[in-house]
Design a protein around this motif. Sequence first.
Motif, PDB file in Angstrom:
ATOM      1  N   PHE A  62       0.868  -1.172   0.000  1.00 30.48           N
ATOM      2  CA  PHE A  62       0.000   0.000   0.000  1.00 30.48           C
ATOM      3  C   PHE A  62       0.910   1.229   0.000  1.00 30.48           C
ATOM      4  O   PHE A  62       1.387   1.661   1.029  1.00 30.48           O
ATOM      5  N   GLU A  63       1.127   1.753  -1.178  1.00 33.58           N
ATOM      6  CA  GLU A  63       2.149   2.779  -1.371  1.00 33.58           C
ATOM      7  C   GLU A  63       1.752   4.162  -0.858  1.00 33.58           C
ATOM      8  O   GLU A  63       2.589   4.896  -0.354  1.00 33.58           O
ATOM      9  N   PHE A  64       0.469   4.522  -0.995  1.00 32.53           N
ATOM     10  CA  PHE A  64       0.078   5.900  -0.700  1.00 32.53           C
ATOM     11  C   PHE A  64      -0.935   6.026   0.432  1.00 32.53           C
ATOM     12  O   PHE A  64      -1.454   7.104   0.683  1.00 32.53           O
ATOM     13  N   PHE A  65      -1.270   4.937   1.077  1.00 33.88           N
ATOM     14  CA  PHE A  65      -2.132   4.986   2.246  1.00 33.88           C
ATOM     15  C   PHE A  65      -1.667   3.920   3.228  1.00 33.88           C
ATOM     16  O   PHE A  65      -0.885   3.049   2.887  1.00 33.88           O
ATOM     17  N   GLU A  66      -2.168   3.997   4.442  1.00 35.44           N
ATOM     18  CA  GLU A  66      -1.803   3.018   5.465  1.00 35.44           C
ATOM     19  C   GLU A  66      -2.990   2.095   5.727  1.00 35.44           C
ATOM     20  O   GLU A  66      -4.140   2.498   5.600  1.00 35.44           O
ATOM     21  N   PHE A  67      -2.694   0.869   6.071  1.00 35.33           N
ATOM     22  CA  PHE A  67      -3.717  -0.108   6.424  1.00 35.33           C
ATOM     23  C   PHE A  67      -3.566  -0.471   7.895  1.00 35.33           C
ATOM     24  O   PHE A  67      -2.440  -0.622   8.393  1.00 35.33           O
ATOM     25  N   ILE A  68      -4.692  -0.587   8.592  1.00 37.00           N
ATOM     26  CA  ILE A  68      -4.679  -1.036   9.986  1.00 37.00           C
ATOM     27  C   ILE A  68      -5.782  -2.078  10.149  1.00 37.00           C
ATOM     28  O   ILE A  68      -6.902  -1.896   9.660  1.00 37.00           O
ATOM     29  N   GLU A  69      -5.406  -3.201  10.775  1.00 36.64           N
ATOM     30  CA  GLU A  69      -6.365  -4.284  10.957  1.00 36.64           C
ATOM     31  C   GLU A  69      -7.113  -4.111  12.270  1.00 36.64           C
ATOM     32  O   GLU A  69      -6.513  -3.822  13.304  1.00 36.64           O
ATOM     33  N   LYS A  70      -8.434  -4.261  12.203  1.00 35.59           N
ATOM     34  CA  LYS A  70      -9.273  -4.147  13.398  1.00 35.59           C
ATOM     35  C   LYS A  70      -9.312  -5.496  14.099  1.00 35.59           C
ATOM     36  O   LYS A  70      -9.313  -6.516  13.409  1.00 35.59           O
ATOM     37  N   PRO A  71      -9.358  -5.536  15.393  1.00 36.25           N
ATOM     38  CA  PRO A  71      -9.281  -4.411  16.338  1.00 36.25           C
ATOM     39  C   PRO A  71      -7.824  -3.953  16.493  1.00 36.25           C
ATOM     40  O   PRO A  71      -6.896  -4.726  16.283  1.00 36.25           O
ATOM     41  N   PHE A  72      -7.638  -2.703  16.866  1.00 36.70           N
ATOM     42  CA  PHE A  72      -6.293  -2.160  17.019  1.00 36.70           C
ATOM     43  C   PHE A  72      -6.180  -1.421  18.341  1.00 36.70           C
ATOM     44  O   PHE A  72      -7.177  -1.030  18.941  1.00 36.70           O
ATOM     45  N   GLU A  73      -4.938  -1.248  18.763  1.00 37.82           N
ATOM     46  CA  GLU A  73      -4.643  -0.535  20.003  1.00 37.82           C
ATOM     47  C   GLU A  73      -4.218   0.894  19.675  1.00 37.82           C
ATOM     48  O   GLU A  73      -3.934   1.224  18.527  1.00 37.82           O
TER      49      GLU A  73
END
Length: 184
Positions: free
Chosen positions: A98-109
Amino acid sequence: MATHKILVIDDSKVIRSRVRDMLPKGNFEVLEAKDGLEGLNLVRQERPNLIMLDFLLPRMSGWEVYQHIEEEHELRLIPLVVMSGRKEEVTEKISEPFEFFEFIEKPFEQKQLVEAIKSAMIKIKRKPPLVTSRSSVPDGYASSTENSADIQALQEKIIAMQQEIDQLKKQMTQIITIIKQKLK
């Protein structure tokens, strides 16, 4: 007084509240949207400093919201954090890295959220702007609005083709992995 607007587009009130609670107090105005259509409208109206976008949304999917953002010059340079409980839902549409955005997996701290926001802010600086005007095209190539529209259409086709190529590469890797497993 809040210095940054963050738009959280997620159909889960729990996630929207959780993001609000995890951000440092006083620095952020958190805007919330419960579906993709409401979220896209808020992006256009409010021009937030950051968008947190769930990928599975009612009324308009996160993928569709992402595509609309990418098509609009003023919106595509807003830092973006894509959220999902299953990363493969995102990689089916947008191949890694993902070159131009960030990915975060739910659930997250909280620490993961803060790191994702920082990373999105860095990644967006590398994103090239859309070529939409004569000033960004060499002389002799764009003598009219029609030519600019043609160039824009070609750029969109190139982006779509690149996404297809990336998807085919991913599929090829999966096929090779399966073949290797069968040969063992």
